[in-house]
Motif scaffolding. Structure first.
Motif, short mmCIF file in Angstrom:
data_model
loop_
_atom_site.label_atom_id
_atom_site.label_comp_id
_atom_site.label_asym_id
_atom_site.label_seq_id
_atom_site.Cartn_x
_atom_site.Cartn_y
_atom_site.Cartn_z
N LEU A 167 8.84 -5.48 14.28
CA LEU A 167 8.82 -5.51 12.82
C LEU A 167 8.04 -4.32 12.28
N ILE A 168 6.89 -4.04 12.86
CA ILE A 168 6.06 -2.93 12.38
C ILE A 168 6.80 -1.60 12.50
N LYS A 169 7.62 -1.46 13.54
CA LYS A 169 8.37 -0.22 13.73
C LYS A 169 9.37 0.02 12.61
N LYS A 170 9.76 -1.03 11.89
CA LYS A 170 10.73 -0.90 10.80
C LYS A 170 10.08 -0.50 9.48
N PHE A 171 8.77 -0.58 9.41
CA PHE A 171 8.08 -0.18 8.17
C PHE A 171 8.21 1.33 7.96
N ASP A 172 8.13 1.75 6.70
CA ASP A 172 8.16 3.19 6.41
C ASP A 172 6.96 3.86 7.06
N GLY A 265 12.50 -5.74 1.68
CA GLY A 265 13.41 -4.63 1.93
C GLY A 265 14.29 -4.82 3.14
N GLY A 266 14.19 -6.01 3.76
CA GLY A 266 15.09 -6.33 4.86
C GLY A 266 14.53 -6.07 6.23
N THR A 267 13.21 -5.92 6.33
CA THR A 267 12.62 -5.61 7.62
C THR A 267 12.22 -6.85 8.41
#
Length: 269
Positions: A167-172, A265-267
């Motif tokens: 999940l963290i990898k999907k953050f900006d 945002g869908g993450t």
């Protein structure tokens, strides 16, 4: 909830569930590190041990004898729809973090809540292996081992959270650089207590958590100045027909305000 009689009632219930959780914790701890018998439920995805059942029996014996007119919802008891007609309900997880328990890890706890008209009004977490106890009632502060606790204030630099690495990898990228992830803690209730105790700023709860994982810790977090919310930023209502939850976010306000827009945002898979 504002009248003295109501305040006295929830304090009485808090005293009751603290004692019950302590006794259940002693029962569970007697099995800890002793390789108790383990079974698998939910098509083999979730373990349950002899300690879970023994702690559940102790809780039910104490609590339902003291409050026979309350409903009962426990992870280790077949659900009785009669609870839906009860204004006040015990919501129980005799061992939250069973995987940790059977693996000899200390981060497990007994979770007991009193839910009234859909919201927790008394809650306790007892973690015998860590010698920690958390509790709160609806009209007072949260406590850890008798001392008041508060969520983190946050200085805007680093955000310490419990969440899947995927999940963290999907953050900006700019936000991701602010985030520091802690090692996974199997007990969801204990993770929420860590937020209440300001050891972490927040956590993201994956879908398919259950009311018994959440109710006591929800109140402890709320009375410590934090929140547990769904992705519509609403508090949870308990004692519904369905006990399963979608993705949730918990934390101090600064953590929720940072995490929620990114989850929307869908993450949050």
């Amino acid at each position: 909830m504002d009248d003295p009689a109501a305040r006295s009632k929830w304090q009485d219930d808090l005293d009751l569930i603290i004692e019950a959780a302590r006794q259940a914790g002693e029962v569970a701890f007697s099995y800890f590190g002793q390789a108790p018998e383990v079974w698998w439920k939910n098509e083999g995805s979730s373990p349950v041990s002899a300690a879970d059942f023994a702690a559940n029996d102790r809780l039910r014996d104490i609590l339902m004898k003291a409050r026979p007119h309350y409903g009962w919802l426990s992870e280790e008891t077949d659900d009785d729809p009669d609870r839906l007609a009860r204004e006040t309900v015990f919501v129980i997880d005799p061992i939250d973090g069973t995987r940790a328990f059977i693996n000899g890890e200390k981060t497990w706890c007994v979770s007991v809540a009193v839910v009234h008209q859909g919201r927790p009004v008394a809650g306790v977490l007892v973690a015998p292996a860590l010698e920690e106890e958390f509790w709160a009632s609806a009209e007072g502060p949260s406590f850890k081992n008798g001392m008041p606790i508060r969520v983190s204030g946050g200085d805007g630099s680093e955000l310490l959270i419990a969440a899947d690495e995927s999940l963290i990898k999907k953050f900006d990228s700019p936000f991701r650089e602010r985030v520091r992830r802690i090692r996974h803690v199997p007990s969801l209730a204990y993770r929420l207590a860590m937020v209440a105790d300001s050891r972490i700023d927040g956590t993201v709860v994956k879908r398919d958590s259950h009311d018994w994982d959440l109710a006591a810790a929800d109140l402890i977090l709320e009375r410590a100045g934090g929140r547990l919310a769904d992705l519509d930023n609403r508090p949870l209502t308990y004692n519904r027909k369905s006990v399963n939850r979608e993705v949730l976010v918990a934390g101090a306000e600064h953590a929720i305000s940072s995490l929620l827009p990114r989850l929307l945002g869908g993450t949050a898979g």
